[in-house]
Design a protein around this motif. Structure first.
Motif, PDB file in Angstrom:
ATOM      1  N   LEU A   1     -22.862   7.249   7.381  1.00 10.08           N
ATOM      2  CA  LEU A   1     -21.729   6.356   7.203  1.00 10.08           C
ATOM      3  C   LEU A   1     -21.973   5.042   7.936  1.00 10.08           C
ATOM      4  O   LEU A   1     -22.420   5.034   9.073  1.00 10.08           O
ATOM      5  N   PHE A   2     -21.655   3.926   7.288  1.00 10.77           N
ATOM      6  CA  PHE A   2     -21.735   2.608   7.909  1.00 10.77           C
ATOM      7  C   PHE A   2     -20.319   2.116   8.198  1.00 10.77           C
ATOM      8  O   PHE A   2     -19.578   1.798   7.266  1.00 10.77           O
ATOM      9  N   PRO A   3     -19.915   2.075   9.454  1.00  7.04           N
ATOM     10  CA  PRO A   3     -18.562   1.593   9.765  1.00  7.04           C
ATOM     11  C   PRO A   3     -18.468   0.080   9.599  1.00  7.04           C
ATOM     12  O   PRO A   3     -19.176  -0.676  10.268  1.00  7.04           O
ATOM     13  N   VAL A   4     -17.613  -0.365   8.682  1.00  8.24           N
ATOM     14  CA  VAL A   4     -17.390  -1.782   8.428  1.00  8.24           C
ATOM     15  C   VAL A   4     -15.903  -2.054   8.611  1.00  8.24           C
ATOM     16  O   VAL A   4     -15.074  -1.458   7.928  1.00  8.24           O
ATOM     17  N   GLY A   5     -15.563  -2.929   9.550  1.00  9.98           N
ATOM     18  CA  GLY A   5     -14.169  -3.265   9.805  1.00  9.98           C
ATOM     19  C   GLY A   5     -13.897  -4.719   9.539  1.00  9.98           C
ATOM     20  O   GLY A   5     -14.755  -5.575   9.763  1.00  9.98           O
ATOM     21  N   THR A   6     -12.711  -5.025   9.025  1.00 15.33           N
ATOM     22  CA  THR A   6     -12.331  -6.415   8.770  1.00 15.33           C
ATOM     23  C   THR A   6     -11.063  -6.762   9.552  1.00 15.33           C
ATOM     24  O   THR A   6     -10.207  -5.898   9.789  1.00 15.33           O
ATOM     25  N   LEU A   7     -10.955  -8.013   9.955  1.00 13.19           N
ATOM     26  CA  LEU A   7      -9.792  -8.495  10.680  1.00 13.19           C
ATOM     27  C   LEU A   7      -9.770 -10.013  10.605  1.00 13.19           C
ATOM     28  O   LEU A   7     -10.762 -10.641  10.240  1.00 13.19           O
ATOM     29  N   TYR A   8      -8.610 -10.598  10.930  1.00 10.52           N
ATOM     30  CA  TYR A   8      -8.563 -12.050  11.075  1.00 10.52           C
ATOM     31  C   TYR A   8      -9.567 -12.463  12.139  1.00 10.52           C
ATOM     32  O   TYR A   8      -9.641 -11.864  13.207  1.00 10.52           O
ATOM     33  N   ASP A   9     -10.320 -13.521  11.852  1.00 12.30           N
ATOM     34  CA  ASP A   9     -11.347 -13.924  12.808  1.00 12.30           C
ATOM     35  C   ASP A   9     -10.797 -14.248  14.198  1.00 12.30           C
ATOM     36  O   ASP A   9     -11.420 -13.882  15.195  1.00 12.30           O
ATOM     37  N   PRO A  10      -9.627 -14.904  14.338  1.00  9.99           N
ATOM     38  CA  PRO A  10      -9.133 -15.161  15.697  1.00  9.99           C
ATOM     39  C   PRO A  10      -8.798 -13.887  16.472  1.00  9.99           C
ATOM     40  O   PRO A  10      -8.731 -13.909  17.700  1.00  9.99           O
ATOM     41  N   PHE A  11      -8.595 -12.773  15.752  1.00  7.09           N
ATOM     42  CA  PHE A  11      -8.266 -11.518  16.429  1.00  7.09           C
ATOM     43  C   PHE A  11      -9.488 -10.843  17.036  1.00  7.09           C
ATOM     44  O   PHE A  11      -9.368  -9.809  17.701  1.00  7.09           O
ATOM     45  N   ILE A  12     -10.682 -11.443  16.821  1.00 10.86           N
ATOM     46  CA  ILE A  12     -11.870 -10.992  17.555  1.00 10.86           C
ATOM     47  C   ILE A  12     -11.581 -11.051  19.053  1.00 10.86           C
ATOM     48  O   ILE A  12     -11.922 -10.145  19.815  1.00 10.86           O
ATOM     49  N   ALA A  13     -10.942 -12.134  19.485  1.00 10.11           N
ATOM     50  CA  ALA A  13     -10.619 -12.285  20.909  1.00 10.11           C
ATOM     51  C   ALA A  13      -9.600 -11.251  21.363  1.00 10.11           C
ATOM     52  O   ALA A  13      -9.649 -10.768  22.497  1.00 10.11           O
ATOM     53  N   ARG A  14      -8.665 -10.885  20.490  1.00  7.57           N
ATOM     54  CA  ARG A  14      -7.659  -9.890  20.849  1.00  7.57           C
ATOM     55  C   ARG A  14      -8.292  -8.536  21.142  1.00  7.57           C
ATOM     56  O   ARG A  14      -7.834  -7.800  22.011  1.00  7.57           O
ATOM     57  N   GLY A  15      -9.361  -8.219  20.443  1.00 10.98           N
ATOM     58  CA  GLY A  15     -10.030  -6.932  20.649  1.00 10.98           C
ATOM     59  C   GLY A  15     -11.333  -7.056  21.421  1.00 10.98           C
ATOM     60  O   GLY A  15     -12.218  -6.212  21.299  1.00 10.98           O
ATOM     61  N   LEU A  16     -11.451  -8.098  22.262  1.00 12.92           N
ATOM     62  CA  LEU A  16     -12.731  -8.390  22.897  1.00 12.92           C
ATOM     63  C   LEU A  16     -13.151  -7.313  23.894  1.00 12.92           C
ATOM     64  O   LEU A  16     -14.341  -7.003  24.007  1.00 12.92           O
ATOM     65  N   ASP A  17     -12.215  -6.729  24.624  1.00 17.01           N
ATOM     66  CA  ASP A  17     -12.564  -5.645  25.537  1.00 17.01           C
ATOM     67  C   ASP A  17     -13.190  -4.487  24.783  1.00 17.01           C
ATOM     68  O   ASP A  17     -14.235  -3.944  25.178  1.00 17.01           O
ATOM     69  N   ALA A  18     -12.543  -4.087  23.701  1.00 13.37           N
ATOM     70  CA  ALA A  18     -13.059  -2.970  22.890  1.00 13.37           C
ATOM     71  C   ALA A  18     -14.423  -3.320  22.298  1.00 13.37           C
ATOM     72  O   ALA A  18     -15.342  -2.483  22.277  1.00 13.37           O
ATOM     73  N   LEU A  19     -14.565  -4.550  21.828  1.00 14.81           N
ATOM     74  CA  LEU A  19     -15.841  -4.980  21.261  1.00 14.81           C
ATOM     75  C   LEU A  19     -16.936  -4.958  22.311  1.00 14.81           C
ATOM     76  O   LEU A  19     -18.048  -4.466  22.070  1.00 14.81           O
ATOM     77  N   ASN A  20     -16.629  -5.481  23.491  1.00 19.83           N
ATOM     78  CA  ASN A  20     -17.609  -5.545  24.570  1.00 19.83           C
ATOM     79  C   ASN A  20     -18.078  -4.151  24.977  1.00 19.83           C
ATOM     80  O   ASN A  20     -19.280  -3.893  25.118  1.00 19.83           O
ATOM     81  N   TYR A  21     -17.134  -3.229  25.176  1.00 18.40           N
ATOM     82  CA  TYR A  21     -17.517  -1.888  25.626  1.00 18.40           C
ATOM     83  C   TYR A  21     -18.193  -1.083  24.522  1.00 18.40           C
ATOM     84  O   TYR A  21     -19.054  -0.241  24.803  1.00 18.40           O
ATOM     85  N   ALA A  22     -17.832  -1.351  23.274  1.00 18.18           N
ATOM     86  CA  ALA A  22     -18.529  -0.690  22.165  1.00 18.18           C
ATOM     87  C   ALA A  22     -19.989  -1.113  22.135  1.00 18.18           C
ATOM     88  O   ALA A  22     -20.893  -0.284  21.976  1.00 18.18           O
ATOM     89  N   CYS A  23     -20.231  -2.421  22.311  1.00 15.48           N
ATOM     90  CA  CYS A  23     -21.617  -2.902  22.343  1.00 15.48           C
ATOM     91  C   CYS A  23     -22.347  -2.380  23.576  1.00 15.48           C
ATOM     92  O   CYS A  23     -23.538  -2.028  23.509  1.00 15.48           O
ATOM     93  N   TYR A  24     -21.641  -2.306  24.711  1.00 17.11           N
ATOM     94  CA  TYR A  24     -22.221  -1.790  25.945  1.00 17.11           C
ATOM     95  C   TYR A  24     -22.680  -0.338  25.775  1.00 17.11           C
ATOM     96  O   TYR A  24     -23.702   0.091  26.314  1.00 17.11           O
ATOM     97  N   GLN A  25     -21.916   0.428  24.991  1.00 14.84           N
ATOM     98  CA  GLN A  25     -22.241   1.836  24.738  1.00 14.84           C
ATOM     99  C   GLN A  25     -23.181   2.024  23.553  1.00 14.84           C
ATOM    100  O   GLN A  25     -23.443   3.149  23.139  1.00 14.84           O
TER     101      GLN A  25
END
Length: 256
Positions: A1-25
């Motif tokens: 499975l390839f996880p592909v998620g879409t969101l408003y681009d400015p909401f990248i900042a809203r989920g930045l903690d989750a994005l950062n820790y996902a990349c960290y892991q």
């Protein structure tokens, strides 16, 4: 499975903690931020992303792209699905737009595909008479093309460089220096050539290109929040329209 998620681009900042820790892991996913920039003018300033291209460059474990055309996007996604499966791979961030563009009718040859996934390619190679190049990324492709056509009516038609991933270019340049892919591309320009870089996002995203081979550069982009309104007017207000690109190129050329 390839996880592909879409969101408003400015909401990248809203989920930045989750994005950062996902990349960290070392999680593997493809996140698609669209629509983006001031190009989504009808939805007002609060939904207009400005700094997300810089997040794409600076976030470890995340490779970012901002293609302009559907054929570019197809090759980037194909590359991304392979990259997500590599031991040394990572996650992928696509910054896209809903701005309607007339699509290009061109064969996807190996050299073009390599340029798209490596981060940039020449739409119009500079000639011996060229005194510089217009470098664009993403949704402002038509504006860059129009400026190139206008300047080409005069003497010394500039080159036209399409950037699909400043992150790929920057990472490669830091690692390889003079042997980097972007250094080889810009080697087609003389040492006195000028660059005008433009995108619907913070101009620092592409401003560093002037340091690759010491070219003088005028970076155009969005410094502040846009207003809700007519897109051509907003582009002109933030100086990322064709007229502003031409003016920046001529001004920089006149100060050599």
């Amino acid at each position: 499975l390839f996880p592909v998620g879409t969101l408003y681009d400015p909401f990248i900042a809203r989920g930045l903690d989750a994005l950062n820790y996902a990349c960290y892991q070392d999680s593997r996913f493809m996140v698609v931020g669209t629509p983006s920039g001031i190009t989504l003018a009808a939805e007002g300033g609060a939904h207009q992303s400005i700094i997300t291209p810089l997040i794409g460059i600076g976030q470890p474990g995340l490779t970012s792209f901002e293609p302009a055309y559907s054929d570019e996007l197809a090759e980037v996604m194909r590359w991304g699905f392979d990259y997500m499966q590599l031991d040394e791979g990572g996650s992928v961030y696509l910054r896209l737009s809903t701005k309607p563009l007339t699509q290009l009718d061109r064969p996807m040859e190996a050299e073009l595909i390599n340029g798209i996934v490596s981060g940039a390619y020449w739409r119009r190679h500079p000639t011996a008479e060229s005194n510089g190049a217009i470098v664009y990324m993403g949704a402002v492709a038509p504006e860059a093309e129009a400026a190139h056509a206008k300047l080409s009516e005069e003497n010394g038609a500039p080159g036209l460089l399409a950037v699909t991933s400043p992150e790929r270019l920057y990472s490669d340049w830091l690692l390889k220096g003079n042997d980097s892919y972007i250094n080889k591309l810009l080697a087609e320009l003389g040492p006195e050539a000028i660059l005008v870089t433009v995108l619907d996002g913070h101009p620092a995203t592409l401003s560093w290109l002037g340091g690759v081979r010491g070219h003088r550069n005028k970076p155009l982009g969005v410094y502040g929040f846009g207003q809700c309104g007519n897109l051509p007017i907003l582009y002109a207000e933030h100086e990322i329209d064709a007229v502003s690109i031409c003016r920046a190129y001529k001004n920089l050329n006149n100060h050599l």
